[in-house]
Enzyme design. Sequence first.
Site, PDB file in Angstrom:
ATOM      1  N   THR A 120       8.854  -0.268  -1.330  1.00  0.00           N
ATOM      2  CA  THR A 120       9.900   0.699  -1.639  1.00  0.00           C
ATOM      3  C   THR A 120      10.717   0.295  -2.874  1.00  0.00           C
ATOM      4  O   THR A 120      11.132   1.161  -3.652  1.00  0.00           O
ATOM      5  CB  THR A 120      10.798   0.882  -0.397  1.00  0.00           C
ATOM      6  OG1 THR A 120       9.944   1.232   0.697  1.00  0.00           O
ATOM      7  CG2 THR A 120      11.825   1.969  -0.589  1.00  0.00           C
ATOM      8  N   GLY A 128       8.047  -5.344   4.153  1.00  0.00           N
ATOM      9  CA  GLY A 128       9.114  -4.638   4.860  1.00  0.00           C
ATOM     10  C   GLY A 128      10.431  -4.907   4.181  1.00  0.00           C
ATOM     11  O   GLY A 128      11.083  -5.919   4.439  1.00  0.00           O
ATOM     12  N   GLY A 144      11.992   0.140   3.379  1.00  0.00           N
ATOM     13  CA  GLY A 144      13.178  -0.302   2.639  1.00  0.00           C
ATOM     14  C   GLY A 144      13.944  -1.386   3.397  1.00  0.00           C
ATOM     15  O   GLY A 144      13.568  -1.776   4.505  1.00  0.00           O
ATOM     16  N   CYS A 167      -0.920   4.396  10.186  1.00  0.00           N
ATOM     17  CA  CYS A 167      -0.239   5.449   9.443  1.00  0.00           C
ATOM     18  C   CYS A 167       0.608   6.270  10.402  1.00  0.00           C
ATOM     19  O   CYS A 167       0.101   6.782  11.395  1.00  0.00           O
ATOM     20  CB  CYS A 167      -1.234   6.368   8.738  1.00  0.00           C
ATOM     21  SG  CYS A 167      -0.383   7.742   7.938  1.00  0.00           S
ATOM     22  N   SER A 215       0.822  -1.207   0.000  1.00  0.00           N
ATOM     23  CA  SER A 215       0.000   0.000   0.000  1.00  0.00           C
ATOM     24  C   SER A 215       0.858   1.260   0.000  1.00  0.00           C
ATOM     25  O   SER A 215       1.859   1.351   0.729  1.00  0.00           O
ATOM     26  CB  SER A 215      -0.899  -0.005   1.236  1.00  0.00           C
ATOM     27  OG  SER A 215      -1.658   1.173   1.267  1.00  0.00           O
ATOM     28  N   ASN A 256       3.767  -2.189   8.975  1.00  0.00           N
ATOM     29  CA  ASN A 256       3.794  -0.832   8.427  1.00  0.00           C
ATOM     30  C   ASN A 256       5.184  -0.246   8.677  1.00  0.00           C
ATOM     31  O   ASN A 256       6.052  -0.887   9.278  1.00  0.00           O
ATOM     32  CB  ASN A 256       2.696   0.016   9.077  1.00  0.00           C
ATOM     33  CG  ASN A 256       2.196   1.108   8.133  1.00  0.00           C
ATOM     34  OD1 ASN A 256       2.978   1.712   7.391  1.00  0.00           O
ATOM     35  ND2 ASN A 256       0.903   1.354   8.144  1.00  0.00           N
ATOM     36  N   ILE A 273       3.748  11.465   3.584  1.00  0.00           N
ATOM     37  CA  ILE A 273       2.833  11.865   2.515  1.00  0.00           C
ATOM     38  C   ILE A 273       1.565  12.485   3.103  1.00  0.00           C
ATOM     39  O   ILE A 273       0.996  13.427   2.530  1.00  0.00           O
ATOM     40  CB  ILE A 273       2.462  10.639   1.621  1.00  0.00           C
ATOM     41  CG1 ILE A 273       3.714   9.897   1.139  1.00  0.00           C
ATOM     42  CG2 ILE A 273       1.582  11.061   0.444  1.00  0.00           C
ATOM     43  CD1 ILE A 273       4.691  10.696   0.317  1.00  0.00           C
TER      44      ILE A 273
END
Length: 318
Positions: free
Chosen positions: A270, A247, A220, A131, A22, A195, A72
């Site tokens: 990523t 991840g 990353g 988030c 996502s 996340n 973001i």
Amino acid sequence: MPADLRTKLGHIELPNPILTASGCAAAGRELSRFTDVAKLGAVVTKSIMLAPRAGRPTPRMAETPSGMLNSIGLQGPGIDAFLQRDLPWLLTQGARAVVSIAGGSVAEYAELAGRLSDAPGVTAIEVNISCPNVEDRGTVFACDPVAAAAVTEAVRSRARYDIPVFTKLSPDVTDIVAIARSCVSAGADGLSLINTLLGMAIDTRTMRPVLAGITGGLSGPAIRPVAVRCIWQVKQALPDIPVIGMGGVRTGRDAFELILAGASMVSVGTAIFHDPGACDRILRELGDELGRHGLGRLGDVIGLAHKPSGTARQQSLR
Ligand code: DHB
């Protein structure tokens, strides 16, 4: 013979376990110039909210050693535009759509689940309760087992019965197993792990934070060992709960590592930014990796690192 890479997203069979992560491929349209989105296990969309959102001011991204920070601020078109434009586009491509949702309150998550359930073609819902870029860190539902359960329960009860609900957890907690148990008790059909981690960078030239949002989510390769640890711990505690692992996956071997820890599916995030064809390549490499180990079926590999006796191959390499 190529390995059988089929896997299960709740009760739904996917042709293979490689998904987009996502936030890293919007709703799949840009990516479709590089990858046949129908050939992926599924496209996981950027988290959708009720209203359109402009997101945070720039700069929103920063490179870090073996990683990336982003802030973001859940930029997106809102649920109406998503349902009118993005979801139908994904379906015309023949892609399976896992729709990530994010809200500011339990009621908002429930409404999003209801709206998605009224639309045809949603394969699953991923509930983003983690988030890192919300103004009020007190509303990060994933950091509190009671709040995490409340969101999961509301989404599960509003989502159509045949749409699997996967809750996405944050690694930024003392005990991820406690949060996982709480979400599963509240009805989660599966879990997405992990996340981004909350991070920060300071520009030593300007002596100011690099990101306009100050803190951001770290992703990353730098975070892959954290993902492996979280998947391992949750699989150990809840062996029957399907996990979408993510991840820092960059190669088929990285995906294999998350699967050995217990993931039934692997999202690639990523890596897409510098290699837009990463999902196809990783899928190919994963098949090769299984072949090298003489493993014919992905299903036999999920969580295999937990097995004390192991396969003949595991023993021969000890
Ligand atoms: C954002 C959301 C996330 O869940 C995340 O991990 C990173 C960034 C965002 O939109 O800001």
